[in-house]
Structures are given as structure tokens and as C-alpha cells.
Design a protein around this motif. Structure first.
Motif, PDB file in Angstrom:
ATOM      1  N   GLN A 264       0.823  -1.200   0.000  1.00 18.86           N
ATOM      2  CA  GLN A 264       0.000   0.000   0.000  1.00 18.86           C
ATOM      3  C   GLN A 264       0.866   1.263   0.000  1.00 18.86           C
ATOM      4  O   GLN A 264       0.547   2.251  -0.672  1.00 18.86           O
ATOM      5  N   LEU A 265       1.942   1.227   0.766  1.00 15.82           N
ATOM      6  CA  LEU A 265       2.857   2.374   0.797  1.00 15.82           C
ATOM      7  C   LEU A 265       3.475   2.612  -0.576  1.00 15.82           C
ATOM      8  O   LEU A 265       3.571   3.753  -1.040  1.00 15.82           O
ATOM      9  N   LEU A 266       3.907   1.541  -1.229  1.00 17.92           N
ATOM     10  CA  LEU A 266       4.503   1.674  -2.556  1.00 17.92           C
ATOM     11  C   LEU A 266       3.470   2.174  -3.565  1.00 17.92           C
ATOM     12  O   LEU A 266       3.774   3.009  -4.431  1.00 17.92           O
ATOM     13  N   THR A 267       2.236   1.681  -3.447  1.00 14.43           N
ATOM     14  CA  THR A 267       1.170   2.134  -4.349  1.00 14.43           C
ATOM     15  C   THR A 267       0.899   3.611  -4.165  1.00 14.43           C
ATOM     16  O   THR A 267       0.765   4.369  -5.134  1.00 14.43           O
ATOM     17  N   LEU A 268       0.807   4.047  -2.899  1.00 15.98           N
ATOM     18  CA  LEU A 268       0.559   5.457  -2.623  1.00 15.98           C
ATOM     19  C   LEU A 268       1.696   6.328  -3.128  1.00 15.98           C
ATOM     20  O   LEU A 268       1.474   7.379  -3.743  1.00 15.98           O
ATOM     21  N   ALA A 269       2.943   5.909  -2.894  1.00 18.95           N
ATOM     22  CA  ALA A 269       4.100   6.688  -3.344  1.00 18.95           C
ATOM     23  C   ALA A 269       4.139   6.781  -4.867  1.00 18.95           C
ATOM     24  O   ALA A 269       4.424   7.844  -5.428  1.00 18.95           O
ATOM     25  N   ARG A 270       3.818   5.670  -5.529  1.00 19.01           N
ATOM     26  CA  ARG A 270       3.842   5.674  -6.993  1.00 19.01           C
ATOM     27  C   ARG A 270       2.760   6.576  -7.560  1.00 19.01           C
ATOM     28  O   ARG A 270       2.988   7.326  -8.508  1.00 19.01           O
ATOM     29  N   ASN A 271       1.570   6.556  -6.988  1.00 23.87           N
ATOM     30  CA  ASN A 271       0.477   7.377  -7.497  1.00 23.87           C
ATOM     31  C   ASN A 271       0.650   8.841  -7.154  1.00 23.87           C
ATOM     32  O   ASN A 271       0.221   9.710  -7.900  1.00 23.87           O
ATOM     33  N   GLU A 272       1.284   9.157  -6.026  1.00 26.80           N
ATOM     34  CA  GLU A 272       1.520  10.555  -5.689  1.00 26.80           C
ATOM     35  C   GLU A 272       2.551  11.186  -6.606  1.00 26.80           C
ATOM     36  O   GLU A 272       2.567  12.398  -6.800  1.00 26.80           O
ATOM     37  N   SER A 273       3.432  10.372  -7.181  1.00 25.51           N
ATOM     38  CA  SER A 273       4.468  10.914  -8.070  1.00 25.51           C
ATOM     39  C   SER A 273       3.966  11.101  -9.491  1.00 25.51           C
ATOM     40  O   SER A 273       4.630  11.716 -10.314  1.00 25.51           O
ATOM     41  N   VAL A 274       2.778  10.571  -9.817  1.00 29.49           N
ATOM     42  CA  VAL A 274       2.224  10.705 -11.168  1.00 29.49           C
ATOM     43  C   VAL A 274       1.306  11.906 -11.189  1.00 29.49           C
ATOM     44  O   VAL A 274       0.278  11.914 -10.545  1.00 29.49           O
ATOM     45  N   ALA A 275       1.704  12.949 -11.928  1.00 25.39           N
ATOM     46  CA  ALA A 275       0.893  14.165 -11.997  1.00 25.39           C
ATOM     47  C   ALA A 275       0.433  14.496 -13.406  1.00 25.39           C
ATOM     48  O   ALA A 275      -0.431  15.323 -13.606  1.00 25.39           O
ATOM     49  N   SER A 276       1.018  13.859 -14.408  1.00 25.96           N
ATOM     50  CA  SER A 276       0.705  14.198 -15.793  1.00 25.96           C
ATOM     51  C   SER A 276      -0.435  13.332 -16.316  1.00 25.96           C
ATOM     52  O   SER A 276      -0.585  12.172 -15.936  1.00 25.96           O
ATOM     53  N   THR A 277      -1.248  13.905 -17.202  1.00 23.46           N
ATOM     54  CA  THR A 277      -2.329  13.160 -17.846  1.00 23.46           C
ATOM     55  C   THR A 277      -1.977  12.797 -19.286  1.00 23.46           C
ATOM     56  O   THR A 277      -2.857  12.397 -20.050  1.00 23.46           O
ATOM     57  N   ALA A 278      -0.683  12.951 -19.640  1.00 26.77           N
ATOM     58  CA  ALA A 278      -0.280  12.727 -21.030  1.00 26.77           C
ATOM     59  C   ALA A 278      -0.497  11.280 -21.452  1.00 26.77           C
ATOM     60  O   ALA A 278      -0.766  10.992 -22.608  1.00 26.77           O
ATOM     61  N   GLY A 279      -0.374  10.333 -20.488  1.00 24.87           N
ATOM     62  CA  GLY A 279      -0.489   8.918 -20.823  1.00 24.87           C
ATOM     63  C   GLY A 279      -1.893   8.367 -20.683  1.00 24.87           C
ATOM     64  O   GLY A 279      -2.085   7.147 -20.736  1.00 24.87           O
ATOM     65  N   TYR A 280      -2.896   9.219 -20.506  1.00 30.51           N
ATOM     66  CA  TYR A 280      -4.262   8.746 -20.325  1.00 30.51           C
ATOM     67  C   TYR A 280      -4.832   8.250 -21.650  1.00 30.51           C
ATOM     68  O   TYR A 280      -4.539   8.785 -22.712  1.00 30.51           O
ATOM     69  N   VAL A 281      -5.658   7.207 -21.549  1.00 27.97           N
ATOM     70  CA  VAL A 281      -6.273   6.605 -22.732  1.00 27.97           C
ATOM     71  C   VAL A 281      -7.767   6.451 -22.465  1.00 27.97           C
ATOM     72  O   VAL A 281      -8.254   6.702 -21.364  1.00 27.97           O
ATOM     73  N   THR A 282      -8.485   6.032 -23.479  1.00 26.68           N
ATOM     74  CA  THR A 282      -9.915   5.777 -23.314  1.00 26.68           C
ATOM     75  C   THR A 282     -10.114   4.479 -22.529  1.00 26.68           C
ATOM     76  O   THR A 282      -9.620   3.412 -22.925  1.00 26.68           O
ATOM     77  N   VAL A 283     -10.811   4.572 -21.415  1.00 25.75           N
ATOM     78  CA  VAL A 283     -11.047   3.419 -20.545  1.00 25.75           C
ATOM     79  C   VAL A 283     -12.537   3.090 -20.570  1.00 25.75           C
ATOM     80  O   VAL A 283     -13.386   3.967 -20.390  1.00 25.75           O
ATOM     81  N   THR A 284     -12.840   1.813 -20.796  1.00 28.51           N
ATOM     82  CA  THR A 284     -14.227   1.343 -20.707  1.00 28.51           C
ATOM     83  C   THR A 284     -14.466   0.933 -19.267  1.00 28.51           C
ATOM     84  O   THR A 284     -14.058  -0.146 -18.833  1.00 28.51           O
ATOM     85  N   LEU A 285     -15.112   1.797 -18.510  1.00 30.72           N
ATOM     86  CA  LEU A 285     -15.234   1.601 -17.072  1.00 30.72           C
ATOM     87  C   LEU A 285     -16.071   0.370 -16.732  1.00 30.72           C
ATOM     88  O   LEU A 285     -15.749  -0.359 -15.774  1.00 30.72           O
ATOM     89  N   ASP A 286     -17.131   0.104 -17.506  1.00 27.92           N
ATOM     90  CA  ASP A 286     -17.974  -1.062 -17.203  1.00 27.92           C
ATOM     91  C   ASP A 286     -17.201  -2.361 -17.383  1.00 27.92           C
ATOM     92  O   ASP A 286     -17.345  -3.306 -16.595  1.00 27.92           O
ATOM     93  N   THR A 287     -16.348  -2.418 -18.412  1.00 30.59           N
ATOM     94  CA  THR A 287     -15.528  -3.621 -18.622  1.00 30.59           C
ATOM     95  C   THR A 287     -14.523  -3.788 -17.496  1.00 30.59           C
ATOM     96  O   THR A 287     -14.286  -4.907 -17.009  1.00 30.59           O
ATOM     97  N   LEU A 288     -13.908  -2.679 -17.076  1.00 29.03           N
ATOM     98  CA  LEU A 288     -12.941  -2.745 -15.973  1.00 29.03           C
ATOM     99  C   LEU A 288     -13.614  -3.248 -14.701  1.00 29.03           C
ATOM    100  O   LEU A 288     -13.059  -4.081 -13.973  1.00 29.03           O
ATOM    101  N   VAL A 289     -14.840  -2.772 -14.429  1.00 36.06           N
ATOM    102  CA  VAL A 289     -15.564  -3.191 -13.224  1.00 36.06           C
ATOM    103  C   VAL A 289     -15.896  -4.681 -13.285  1.00 36.06           C
ATOM    104  O   VAL A 289     -15.678  -5.419 -12.312  1.00 36.06           O
TER     105      VAL A 289
END
Length: 434
Positions: free
Chosen positions: A268-293
Motif C-alpha cells: 500500500q505504501l509503494l502504491t501510494l508513493a507511486r500514485n503521488e508521483s504521477v501528476a501528468s495526464t499525457a499517458g491517459y487513454v480511453t477506458v471502458t469503465l464497465d468492462t474494468l468493473v
């Protein structure tokens, strides 16, 4: 590397010199034109001042003429009867008025007048006119020659003076220690530079908050890791002291349990540290939320059966899409589901939903656990915070991770009471266009 000061000095100095050169050329052309008109008038007046009958003995005296003017008179039979310069062999030109000719290896300006008895030809070398025009231009441009060096010095002084604050800021930053993030002073700065310094101060403030958050995170992580590892060491010592196989087996079971908790905390600590260091949205893609769920929910059906918890999944049949980080959204949903399962008792219900509300994509997880008191709903997003009396397994990092991922997606998270009764409902609302 190009220097702003050098470029300004080169371009401004070049501009001054170019403007001076253009002005000088325009003045020279204007003065030369005026000089030509003046000299043409002089040639015409010289011709008109001659008497109608000109002979060598009655012609104008040479001292009455300019030294650079040649006066010649021909009779009707084209005999040269007078020349102001003896032995001159200037040809006789018939065309009346002004004209320019070449004679004696140089250009001459002529004025020819035809009278009843004589042909009068007055000539002057163009070199005389050019010399006079140059002389006039030099006299006229003399103030420019004195002014240009003064202007160049003024350009240097102005450029260096206006760039001095920039050099001062660079010097101030160069002398600072790596931990000194105090804002730079804005007093006495020009408007353009104050805008840059203001933006730099804003960046320093954000950097300070980020570093402070990292220091707090490291301090909190060190504090939280101390307890499980201390407990792990004590459990290991107790297991080593066990006298029977039954005590030893119980000790190893507790040891495995504490080790799994420690591993989960580190993850959990590593996950939090990794996500706090990601600030850019350049790598965002189209996500199908219903499929992910649906994909992620399939892994939790077994967990629900083992704990005798009813688990339902509701998704929009038309599909739910948004722009985001698939890995981050997966972690967000996993933490929401883990919190829901950890706080839902046997026989309870966990429900996950993906759809649209008011034109916005939503992700909602509802459980029938104890819920969260309204006064604690802000604090539960803090790292390592656990509600009073909460004995469910966890590290206190799940909702902190959720909040961080939500902020990255410019979304909002709401904690509400379960509309159906006991429990908590967590809703993540994504902005329109995501």
C-alpha cells in the motif's frame, strides 16, 4: 547558448547604424538633387549673362566665371569664336537645353542656348557637383556621426540596466541551498519579469508542499512500519520459545498473519508513493469503465462466497467510457472493494455500480457495514487514519490512495450513508469529457 543581452545589443546597435545609414543615403540623394538644380540654374544664368554678340575681345572676363565652368560660343557657321578655357576641345552639341555628356574621360552637364547669331554652350564637370554634394552631406551628417556613438552607449546602458534584475535573480538562486524554497522578492521588478518571478514563486510553493508531503509520508511510513515489524519480531521470538508442537504451529500461523499484514502495508505504501508521483495526464487513454468493473469484480466473487457476503455488479448496458489511467482506476476500485469487504459482516451486501448520472460517468461502491460517522468523513482520506473503534483489517491507506487517484482524474469522491439502510456508499464522479 544565446545571450539575450548580446542579441539585444547586436540588434539594437545594428538598427541604430542601419537607420543612420538610410537617413544618410536619403539626405545625400536629396542634397545631390538640390545641388544639381542649383548648378543647372547657375549654368543657365551664366549663358543668359553673355551678350548677343560675343568675340574674344568683348567676352566676359574669366574672373567673372567660376573656375569649373566652361563657356563656349559658336557662330552660325559653327566656328568657335569664344572659349573661357583656351585650347579647349569640347565638342559642339546642337540640342538646346540641359543634357549630360561624356568628354575628356568624365561626365559633364551642359546647357545650350541658340541665339539669333550665336550658339552658346555652358559646361560643368559632374565631379564638381558630386564633390559639393558630398561636402554638404558630411556637414549635415556631422551631428549624426557624433550622435551615433552616444546612442550606442545609451543602448548598452539601457540593456544592461534592464537586464540587471534578471542577473540578480539568477545570482540569488545560485547562492541558495537546495532546501531554501523561500519566494523571490517582487519589489522593483519590471512587469514582464515580475510575471515570471510570480510563476517561479508559485512553482517554489508547490515544490515546497510536495517536498513537505514527501517528508511527512516518509515519517508516517517509518512510524507505521515500526509497529508491524516490531510485532513480527516479538512473534518470532515467542514462536522460538514454544515448547510444544501445538504452540509452535499456533505461533507460525500468527507469524504468517503478521507477515502478510506487513507485506500488505508495504504494498500500500509503494502504491501510494507511486500514485503521488504521477501528476501528468499525457499517458491517459480511453477506458471502458464497465468492462474494468466486470473484469475486476470477477476476482471478488470467490472472496464474497468465502465470507458469505452477497456481491452484485450493476453496469450501464450502453457502456461507460472516459479518459484515464487504467492502472490507477484499477487500484482505485480494488481499494474501494477491499474496504467494503473488510467492513461488511457475514450475510451483508456489497454492490458496485458503473454508469451515468446527470451526463457524468460515475463509479459507486455500497456496503452494509458500520459506515463512517459524518465527522470522520474528511479525516479518513488522511494517511494512516482509522476511525475510532474500527477493528477491521487494514492499513489506513486505502482511502488516501483513492483520494490521490481521484485528484489525478479531476474527479470528486463522496462518502454518504447507504440509502437502503446501514452501511456506506462511496461515489466517484468523473467530470464531463473524461
Amino acid at each position: 547558448m544565446k545571450s539575450i543581452q548580446t542579441q539585444l545589443l547586436v540588434w539594437l546597435s545594428g538598427g541604430v547604424l542601419l537607420a543612420t545609414g538610410i537617413a544618410g543615403a536619403a539626405i545625400y540623394d536629396s542634397l545631390r538633387s538640390e545641388a544639381n538644380e542649383l548648378f543647372d540654374y547657375q549654368l543657365q544664368q551664366t549663358a543668359m549673362s553673355l551678350p548677343d554678340h560675343v568675340r574674344d575681345d568683348v567676352a566676359l572676363q574669366n574672373e567673372q566665371l567660376e573656375e569649373d565652368i566652361l563657356v563656349q560660343v559658336w557662330d552660325q557657321k559653327d566656328r568657335l569664336i569664344y572659349s573661357s578655357i583656351p585650347d579647349s576641345s569640347m565638342p559642339h552639341y546642337k540640342q538646346q537645353g540641359f543634357q549630360t555628356v561624356t568628354a575628356f574621360d568624365e561626365d559633364w552637364r551642359l546647357y545650350i542656348e541658340n541665339r539669333r547669331s550665336n550658339f552658346i554652350q555652358v559646361a560643368q564637370p559632374l565631379s564638381v557637383r558630386d564633390a559639393l554634394a558630398v561636402n554638404l552631406v558630411m556637414r549635415t551628417l556631422m551631428p549624426f556621426f557624433l550622435l551615433v556613438p552616444a546612442m550606442l552607449v545609451l543602448v548598452v546602458v539601457i540593456v544592461r540596466r534592464n537586464l540587471a534584475p534578471l542577473e540578480g535573480i539568477a545570482r540569488t538562486l545560485g547562492q541558495r541551498s537546495p532546501v531554501d524554497l523561500q519566494p523571490l522578492p517582487l519589489t522593483g521588478l519590471p512587469l514582464e519579469l515580475s510575471t515570471i518571478v510570480g510563476a517561479l514563486n508559485g512553482w517554489l510553493e508547490r515544490l515546497g508542499k510536495s517536498l513537505s508531503a514527501q517528508r511527512d509520508f516518509v515519517a508516517d511510513a517509518a512510524h507505521e512500519l515500526r509497529s508491524p515489524f516490531t510485532a513480527l519480531k516479538l512473534q518470532l521470538q515467542l514462536t522460538e520459545r514454544a515448547k510444544t508442537e501445538e504452540q509452535r504451529a499456533t505461533g507460525f500461523n500468527k507469524l504468517h498473519d503478521r507477515l502478510n499484514r506487513a507485506i500488505h502495508l508495504v504494498e500500500q505504501l509503494l502504491t501510494l508513493a507511486r500514485n503521488e508521483s504521477v501528476a501528468s495526464t499525457a499517458g491517459y487513454v480511453t477506458v471502458t469503465l464497465d468492462t474494468l468493473v466486470q473484469t475486476l469484480a470477477a476476482d471478488y466473487h470467490v472472496l464474497a462466497e468465502s465470507r458469505q457476503i452477497r456481491f452484485s455488479v450493476v453496469v450501464d448496458e450502453a457502456g461507460v467510457t472516459l479518459q484515464g489511467n487504467p492502472h490507477g482506476l484499477t487500484i482505485l476500485l480494488k481499494n474501494l472493494l477491499e474496504n467494503a469487504f473488510n467492513h461488511t459482516p457475514t450475510g451483508g451486501l456489497v454492490r458496485v455500480q458503473a454508469g451515468y448520472e446527470n451526463g457524468q460517468a460515475i463509479l459507486r461502491v455500497t456496503d452494509t457495514g458500520k459506515g463512517i460517522a459524518p465527522q470522520d468523513r474528511e479525516r479518513v482520506f488522511d494517511r494512516f487514519y482509522r476511525c475510532p473503534g474500527d477493528d477491521a483489517p487494514g492499513t489506513g491507506l486505502g482511502l488516501a490512495i483513492v483520494q490521490n487517484i481521484v485528484a489525478q482524474h479531476r474527479a470528486q469522491v463522496r462518502l454518504e450513508d447507504n440509502p437502503a439502510g446501514q452501511g456506506l456508499q462511496v461515489t466517484v464522479v468523473f467530470p464531463t469529457g473524461w
